[in-house]
Design a protein around this motif. Structure first.
Motif, PDB file in Angstrom:
ATOM      1  N   LEU A 152       0.833  -1.197   0.000  1.00 56.80           N
ATOM      2  CA  LEU A 152       0.000   0.000   0.000  1.00 56.80           C
ATOM      3  C   LEU A 152       0.872   1.253   0.000  1.00 56.80           C
ATOM      4  O   LEU A 152       0.567   2.244  -0.676  1.00 56.80           O
ATOM      5  N   MET A 153       1.966   1.216   0.755  1.00 57.58           N
ATOM      6  CA  MET A 153       2.905   2.329   0.805  1.00 57.58           C
ATOM      7  C   MET A 153       4.298   1.811   0.482  1.00 57.58           C
ATOM      8  O   MET A 153       4.996   1.309   1.362  1.00 57.58           O
ATOM      9  N   PRO A 154       4.715   1.895  -0.760  1.00 56.47           N
ATOM     10  CA  PRO A 154       6.074   1.459  -1.091  1.00 56.47           C
ATOM     11  C   PRO A 154       7.096   2.229  -0.254  1.00 56.47           C
ATOM     12  O   PRO A 154       7.095   3.463  -0.232  1.00 56.47           O
ATOM     13  N   LEU A 155       7.946   1.499   0.463  1.00 55.28           N
ATOM     14  CA  LEU A 155       8.867   2.147   1.390  1.00 55.28           C
ATOM     15  C   LEU A 155       9.920   2.985   0.688  1.00 55.28           C
ATOM     16  O   LEU A 155      10.641   3.744   1.332  1.00 55.28           O
ATOM     17  N   ARG A 156       9.997   2.872  -0.642  1.00 52.53           N
ATOM     18  CA  ARG A 156      10.958   3.691  -1.372  1.00 52.53           C
ATOM     19  C   ARG A 156      10.687   5.181  -1.186  1.00 52.53           C
ATOM     20  O   ARG A 156      11.591   6.003  -1.328  1.00 52.53           O
ATOM     21  N   ILE A 157       9.428   5.518  -0.835  1.00 53.67           N
ATOM     22  CA  ILE A 157       9.098   6.930  -0.691  1.00 53.67           C
ATOM     23  C   ILE A 157       9.848   7.558   0.481  1.00 53.67           C
ATOM     24  O   ILE A 157      10.121   8.762   0.492  1.00 53.67           O
ATOM     25  N   LEU A 158      10.212   6.734   1.484  1.00 51.49           N
ATOM     26  CA  LEU A 158      10.912   7.253   2.662  1.00 51.49           C
ATOM     27  C   LEU A 158      12.421   7.296   2.478  1.00 51.49           C
ATOM     28  O   LEU A 158      13.138   7.768   3.357  1.00 51.49           O
ATOM     29  N   ARG A 159      12.923   6.759   1.330  1.00 48.16           N
ATOM     30  CA  ARG A 159      14.363   6.824   1.087  1.00 48.16           C
ATOM     31  C   ARG A 159      14.826   8.226   0.725  1.00 48.16           C
ATOM     32  O   ARG A 159      15.999   8.544   0.840  1.00 48.16           O
ATOM     33  N   SER A 160      13.907   9.031   0.243  1.00 48.64           N
ATOM     34  CA  SER A 160      14.241  10.411  -0.097  1.00 48.64           C
ATOM     35  C   SER A 160      14.399  11.221   1.184  1.00 48.64           C
ATOM     36  O   SER A 160      13.477  11.323   1.989  1.00 48.64           O
ATOM     37  N   ARG A 161      15.579  11.797   1.361  1.00 50.93           N
ATOM     38  CA  ARG A 161      15.820  12.588   2.562  1.00 50.93           C
ATOM     39  C   ARG A 161      14.930  13.824   2.591  1.00 50.93           C
ATOM     40  O   ARG A 161      14.504  14.279   3.650  1.00 50.93           O
ATOM     41  N   SER A 162      14.617  14.382   1.429  1.00 49.83           N
ATOM     42  CA  SER A 162      13.751  15.556   1.398  1.00 49.83           C
ATOM     43  C   SER A 162      12.341  15.206   1.863  1.00 49.83           C
ATOM     44  O   SER A 162      11.713  15.966   2.600  1.00 49.83           O
ATOM     45  N   VAL A 163      11.840  14.048   1.453  1.00 52.97           N
ATOM     46  CA  VAL A 163      10.494  13.631   1.857  1.00 52.97           C
ATOM     47  C   VAL A 163      10.456  13.329   3.356  1.00 52.97           C
ATOM     48  O   VAL A 163       9.608  13.842   4.094  1.00 52.97           O
ATOM     49  N   ALA A 164      11.376  12.486   3.835  1.00 55.98           N
ATOM     50  CA  ALA A 164      11.385  12.103   5.252  1.00 55.98           C
ATOM     51  C   ALA A 164      11.657  13.309   6.148  1.00 55.98           C
ATOM     52  O   ALA A 164      10.966  13.519   7.157  1.00 55.98           O
ATOM     53  N   GLY A 165      12.640  14.114   5.779  1.00 53.53           N
ATOM     54  CA  GLY A 165      12.993  15.269   6.600  1.00 53.53           C
ATOM     55  C   GLY A 165      11.900  16.314   6.642  1.00 53.53           C
ATOM     56  O   GLY A 165      11.577  16.860   7.706  1.00 53.53           O
ATOM     57  N   ALA A 166      11.293  16.597   5.478  1.00 58.25           N
ATOM     58  CA  ALA A 166      10.237  17.610   5.433  1.00 58.25           C
ATOM     59  C   ALA A 166       9.037  17.191   6.263  1.00 58.25           C
ATOM     60  O   ALA A 166       8.415  18.021   6.945  1.00 58.25           O
ATOM     61  N   ASN A 167       8.686  15.909   6.251  1.00 59.05           N
ATOM     62  CA  ASN A 167       7.545  15.460   7.040  1.00 59.05           C
ATOM     63  C   ASN A 167       7.820  15.540   8.533  1.00 59.05           C
ATOM     64  O   ASN A 167       6.925  15.898   9.323  1.00 59.05           O
ATOM     65  N   LEU A 168       9.048  15.228   8.958  1.00 56.08           N
ATOM     66  CA  LEU A 168       9.388  15.343  10.376  1.00 56.08           C
ATOM     67  C   LEU A 168       9.391  16.806  10.815  1.00 56.08           C
ATOM     68  O   LEU A 168       8.878  17.143  11.894  1.00 56.08           O
TER      69      LEU A 168
END
Length: 496
Positions: free
Chosen positions: A268-284
């Protein structure tokens, strides 16, 4: 046990361009404005609802909690389903449900019906909001135009919250609380009629590309229990068996969801989306920032009413300068600054201003003067107009087109989690401090102000933590980060 090889992700179905991307942006912004207004407009009208429908003090909080639980727990699922069945279809279904639920809320004659309507509003809002950013980033591919579009979208969300407080006070005082819901009806119908020709037609990837039923159950149940545990902290206590037990169960379900996504052939949520530092960092960063800014949006309004004696309409008008300055910066300044200096630099500058906002609030006196003590705070809120568009661009710039709805849902989910944490933690700290001082014989206004000071100080610490995360995590532009990945592995959206 051997992990099955991930199935290839099919290319998204061709998307037919809309007649005008800016008309489509107007539709998306209108829908966002409707849902944001609904979230803030309710807080001003709650005393009138309590008097009319006979809510108990404990039951009154569920006017907000029912919406927040449904909205926050379904965003991630709705975003991914939008990628699979078509984002336009998900947007239309969500807007229609939200509009119908608004009618039900407006005619509610009992607390049970109103709470049920608020839950349905949360479901509809999650469906439409989760795919909004995903549609936007596929419409605007040129960097400068995308920055302008995100600035408009961000302004709608940020300024809409303040506008809701003004409108809520005026409607409640002039008409009745029912009209805060009835006002959604013409807006919702107009959004639906315009969305049909304006939004791009897309068929999605198909359910076989990610119809992970077990994953959907795990993530929805985990988020719903977690948000429920957080929003009931004030009622049960942070260290109670209720809070700790539900919190532990929520974490276990979410951990199970992540394990499932790593092994599922069609996650449902491919974990590849969290490999991007911009995506993970911006959400935190967003989660920390939104949790802190709850103390500005809500606690300042409570200070104005409970300490300074402002009425509902006066409170909304007092908060209006913040909405105006956020709008001016978001629409007239942020896109140009991002184009010149980059998202990271603009984000850091905005967060620094927000540190000033909450730091200033820690010194509010019991008998404040609006011009000297509060107006500077409203003007420093320009930091939100800088930070949010830059943060949104960073969160969406490192995603594949096929995952745009999921990334949009994730970004909205962390926003709601941050809001829930802010409501639970900061309001609980303020209330505990106030009760302690009142029991010690201090005047009510002084005890309330001291409680707000504590919440503002904790909010300042959260914004400083967001600044540290942004500075250390978002060290390079998303385009530079993603260029390290093999071209065969990712087909990225153009960087914002």
């Amino acid at each position: 046990m051997r992990t099955p090889a991930p199935a290839p992700v099919p290319a998204p179905a061709p998307t037919r361009a809309p007649r005008s991307p800016w008309l489509a942006l107007g539709v998306l912004a209108t829908s966002l404005l409707m849902t944001v207004l609904d979230g803030s407009i309710v807080t001003v009208a709650m005393p009138a609802m309590q008097a009319d429908l006979g809510f108990t003090p404990a039951g009154l909080s569920w006017i907000v909690n029912a919406y927040l639980i449904a909205f926050g727990s379904l965003l991630l699922l709705a975003g991914r389903l939008g990628d699979l069945i078509g984002r336009k279809r998900m947007f239309l279904l969500g807007t229609a449900l939200f509009t119908a639920a608004s009618l039900l809320a407006g005619i509610a004659a009992s607390p049970t019906v109103l709470i049920a309507a608020r839950f349905l509003q949360g479901v509809g809002s999650a469906m439409s909001s989760a795919v909004g950013l995903g549609i936007l980033v596929t419409l605007f591919t040129e960097p400068r135009e995308r920055a302008r579009a995100i600035a408009v979208f961000s302004f709608t969300g940020a300024a809409g919250a303040s506008l809701g407080q003004v409108l809520g006070g005026l409607l409640t005082d002039a008409l009745a609380w029912n009209w805060i819901f009835f006002i959604n009806l013409p807006i919702g119908v107009a959004a639906l009629l315009l969305a049909l020709p304006a939004l791009p037609a897309d068929r999605g990837l198909g359910l076989r590309a990610g119809a992970d039923v077990l994953g959907a159950v795990l993530v929805t149940a985990g988020l719903m229990l977690g948000i429920y545990a957080v929003v009931t902290i004030e009622e049960y206590g942070a260290g109670s068996a209720h809070t700790l037990g539900l919190g532990a169960l929520s974490l276990a379900l979410l951990a199970g969801f992540l394990v499932r996504q790593a092994k599922a052939a069609h996650p449902l949520m491919p974990l590849r989306i969290l490999r991007s530092r911009s995506v993970a960092g911006a959400n935190l960063v967003q989660m920390l920032m939104v949790a802190a800014l709850f103390s500005f949006q809500i606690l300042v309004a409570l200070y104005l009413q409970k300490v300074l004696g402002y009425g509902a309409a006066e409170t909304g008008l007092a908060m209006l300068p913040a909405a105006v300055v956020i709008g001016v910066v978001s629409l007239g300044v942020s896109a140009r600054l991002i184009a010149r200096f980059g998202e990271r630099t603009v984000l850091l500058a905005g967060i620094v201003l927000l540190v000033g906002v909450l730091g200033w609030l820690t010194r509010l006196p019991v008998r404040a003067d609006y011009v000297t003590d509060l107006l500077p705070v409203m003007l420093l809120a320009a930091g939100f107009g800088l930070a949010l568009p830059a943060l949104t661009s960073l969160a969406m710039s490192g995603t594949e087109e096929s995952d745009a709805g999921l990334a949009s849902g994730l970004f909205n989910t962390t926003q709601q989690i941050g809001m829930a944490l802010g409501i639970a933690v900061l309001s609980t700290l303020a209330a505990a401090r106030t009760e302690s001082l009142t029991a010690a014989g201090r005047p009510t206004a002084e005890a309330l102000t001291s409680g707000y000071h504590l919440a503002f100080a904790v909010g300042t610490a959260l914004v400083l933590a967001a600044l540290a995360v942004a500075f250390t995590t978002l060290r390079r532009p998303a385009a530079a980060e993603e260029s390290e990945s093999p071209a065969a592995e990712k087909v990225l959206l153009p960087a914002a």
